[in-house]
Design a protein around this motif. Structure first.
Motif, PDB file in Angstrom:
ATOM      1  N   UNK A  56       0.834  -1.215   0.000  1.00 21.97           N
ATOM      2  CA  UNK A  56       0.000   0.000   0.000  1.00 21.97           C
ATOM      3  C   UNK A  56       0.864   1.258   0.000  1.00 21.97           C
ATOM      4  N   UNK A  57       1.870   1.299   0.865  1.00 18.85           N
ATOM      5  CA  UNK A  57       2.742   2.483   0.952  1.00 18.85           C
ATOM      6  C   UNK A  57       3.473   2.700  -0.372  1.00 18.85           C
ATOM      7  N   UNK A  58       3.947   1.606  -0.957  1.00 21.36           N
ATOM      8  CA  UNK A  58       4.632   1.731  -2.245  1.00 21.36           C
ATOM      9  C   UNK A  58       3.701   2.323  -3.301  1.00 21.36           C
ATOM     10  N   UNK A  59       2.461   1.869  -3.327  1.00 20.27           N
ATOM     11  CA  UNK A  59       1.500   2.393  -4.300  1.00 20.27           C
ATOM     12  C   UNK A  59       1.241   3.880  -4.069  1.00 20.27           C
ATOM     13  N   UNK A  60       1.070   4.280  -2.812  1.00 17.29           N
ATOM     14  CA  UNK A  60       0.817   5.693  -2.520  1.00 17.29           C
ATOM     15  C   UNK A  60       2.003   6.556  -2.932  1.00 17.29           C
ATOM     16  N   UNK A  61       3.195   6.084  -2.655  1.00 13.73           N
ATOM     17  CA  UNK A  61       4.388   6.843  -3.044  1.00 13.73           C
ATOM     18  C   UNK A  61       4.450   6.988  -4.561  1.00 13.73           C
ATOM     19  N   UNK A  62       4.174   5.879  -5.289  1.00 15.79           N
ATOM     20  CA  UNK A  62       4.205   5.934  -6.746  1.00 15.79           C
ATOM     21  C   UNK A  62       3.148   6.898  -7.287  1.00 15.79           C
ATOM     22  N   UNK A  63       1.943   6.881  -6.685  1.00 15.81           N
ATOM     23  CA  UNK A  63       0.888   7.785  -7.127  1.00 15.81           C
ATOM     24  C   UNK A  63       1.301   9.238  -6.911  1.00 15.81           C
ATOM     25  N   UNK A  64       1.908   9.519  -5.784  1.00 18.26           N
ATOM     26  CA  UNK A  64       2.318  10.892  -5.487  1.00 18.26           C
ATOM     27  C   UNK A  64       3.440  11.353  -6.422  1.00 18.26           C
TER      28      UNK A  64
END
Length: 423
Positions: free
Chosen positions: A148-156
């Protein structure tokens, strides 16, 4: 990416209701147990996934969260459908669900920036994170939150509207809250499960202890009944045989053994009545008397002499009071040995020796054997009576020896340590 205040409050209520709806019974500690669930048990999660999917599609069409639009529409719709519908499996396969949600959102972002919506992206990420924390073991839970954290970082990094410093708390705090809430609820459910298992184990141990106690009590009652019945019936058989012989030779003398049969039968009936009364819980209405012990040996020997078995009693060493159970054991050993002598070796005589020393008490019963009997006749005495004596003596850590004596008779010797406690 920043949701309005009302939307954030609604999101918190959704997560709270989801946590409350999951009972401890749904917390399966192992994945194989979850895989055995029937499809019907997925219905609540399927309905939740469909509801989120519907709101996510409406959000895309009507821009409910005022998100800035990026990228083509088809990849966004496919990403949204996968990320929301896979939530159906959030309890059946929590780690796989979290990974699929993360890949469905982050995968298209690698090719082209897409719109990041509340209903189709952020809410599935939060629900998948909560589910893997709530229903997964420690390692899967951390792997799920890492996805989840990896996805949020990529989205940002890929979405210009989301990649602002002010959005970091709005992404990090909800993820941290749902993860911690999932782990806490899992720990509580596991503690509840452990408590239930402990209660069941204690209940099983208690039932086992009750069964053991009942078995021991049945064994004790069986020994008492055997001692009472075997002694009285043996005396009655001998006296009845003597009366039968006297009826042919001297009928007037047959009255004495017949009276002895009557008295012994009455005694047996009284003892059995007391024992059965105890089993029926009628102890308060029975005129109970203390259990016999070494103080009653003289009375027992006098009774045996009266039915045709002369017995000599010898006391050695300083007498001392014995514990009630051990005192009864000594008496029953003498009673059983004399009864066997009367039944198997009459006419004969017997000698009882009760010896006390500092460490133990010993009792020995020897008979002279039946005149003209073969040496092998004594082997017939091995039966339930001797086995019961051995159990009684063994209960107090003692030893029992039985066998032929040097003069052709039979000897029973029991030794009980004075310091031993019942086992």
């Amino acid at each position: 990416m920043t949701p309005p205040g009302s939307t954030r409050r609604w999101l918190a209520e959704v997560m709270l209701k989801t946590a409350r709806a999951e009972s401890p019974a749904q917390d399966e500690s192992e994945a194989p147990a979850r895989l055995r669930r029937r499809p019907a048990e997925l219905l609540p999660d399927a309905l939740l996934a469909l509801a989120i999917t519907g709101f996510a599609l409406l959000d895309i069409v009507f821009d409910l969260d005022n998100s800035t639009r990026y990228g083509p529409m088809p990849p966004l719709v496919v990403s949204t459908l996968v990320a929301t519908l896979v939530l159906t499996l959030r309890r059946l396969a929590p780690l796989a669900t979290a990974v699929v949600v993360a890949v469905a959102i982050a995968g298209p972002m690698l090719a082209t920036p897409l719109t990041f919506t509340l209903w189709g992206d952020f809410l599935p990420l939060l629900l998948a994170t909560y589910s893997v924390a709530r229903h997964g073991e420690r390692v899967p839970a951390w792997l799920g939150v890492a996805a989840t954290v990896t996805t949020v970082v990529l989205v940002m990094l890929r979405n210009p509207d989301a990649g602002t410093v002010s959005n970091i708390p709005f992404a990090a705090v909800p993820i941290a809250i749902v993860f911690v809430a999932g782990r806490v609820l899992r720990a509580q459910a596991r503690s509840h499960f452990d408590d239930q298992a402990r209660v069941q184990r204690l209940e099983a141990e208690r039932e086992e202890a009750i069964h053991v106690a009942l078995a021991e009590e049945r064994s004790r009652i069986a020994r008492e009944l055997h001692d009472i019945v075997a002694h009285c019936v043996s005396v009655m058989v001998v006296q009845a045989g003597a009366a039968e012989d006297l009826l042919d030779r001297d009928p007037s003398k047959a009255h004495a053994p017949l009276r002895s049969v009557q008295e012994t039968g009455r005694q047996a009936v009284g003892e059995l009545g007391r024992m059965l009364g105890l089993l029926r819980g009628e102890a308060t209405r029975l005129a109970l008397k203390p259990q016999p012990g070494t103080a009653n040996l003289a009375e027992l020997i006098e009774h045996m002499a009266g039915v045709g078995l002369p017995v000599e009693l010898t006391m050695e060493g300083p007498t001392r009071p014995l514990p009630p159970g051990m005192d009864l054991t000594v008496y029953r050993v003498v009673q059983e040995a004399l009864t066997n002598a009367l039944k198997h070796a009459a006419p004969t005589t017997a000698h009882v020796v009760l010896h006390y020393d500092e460490q133990s008490v010993q009792v020995s019963v020897r008979d002279t054997g039946r005149t003209g009997a073969s040496a092998g006749s004594a082997s017939k005495r091995i039966g339930h009576g001797l086995l019961g004596m051995r159990e009684r003596v063994g209960l107090y850590g003692g030893t029992l020896e039985t066998g032929h004596s040097g003069d052709g008779g039979f000897a029973v010797t029991a030794s009980l340590p004075l310091q031993a406690a019942p086992r």
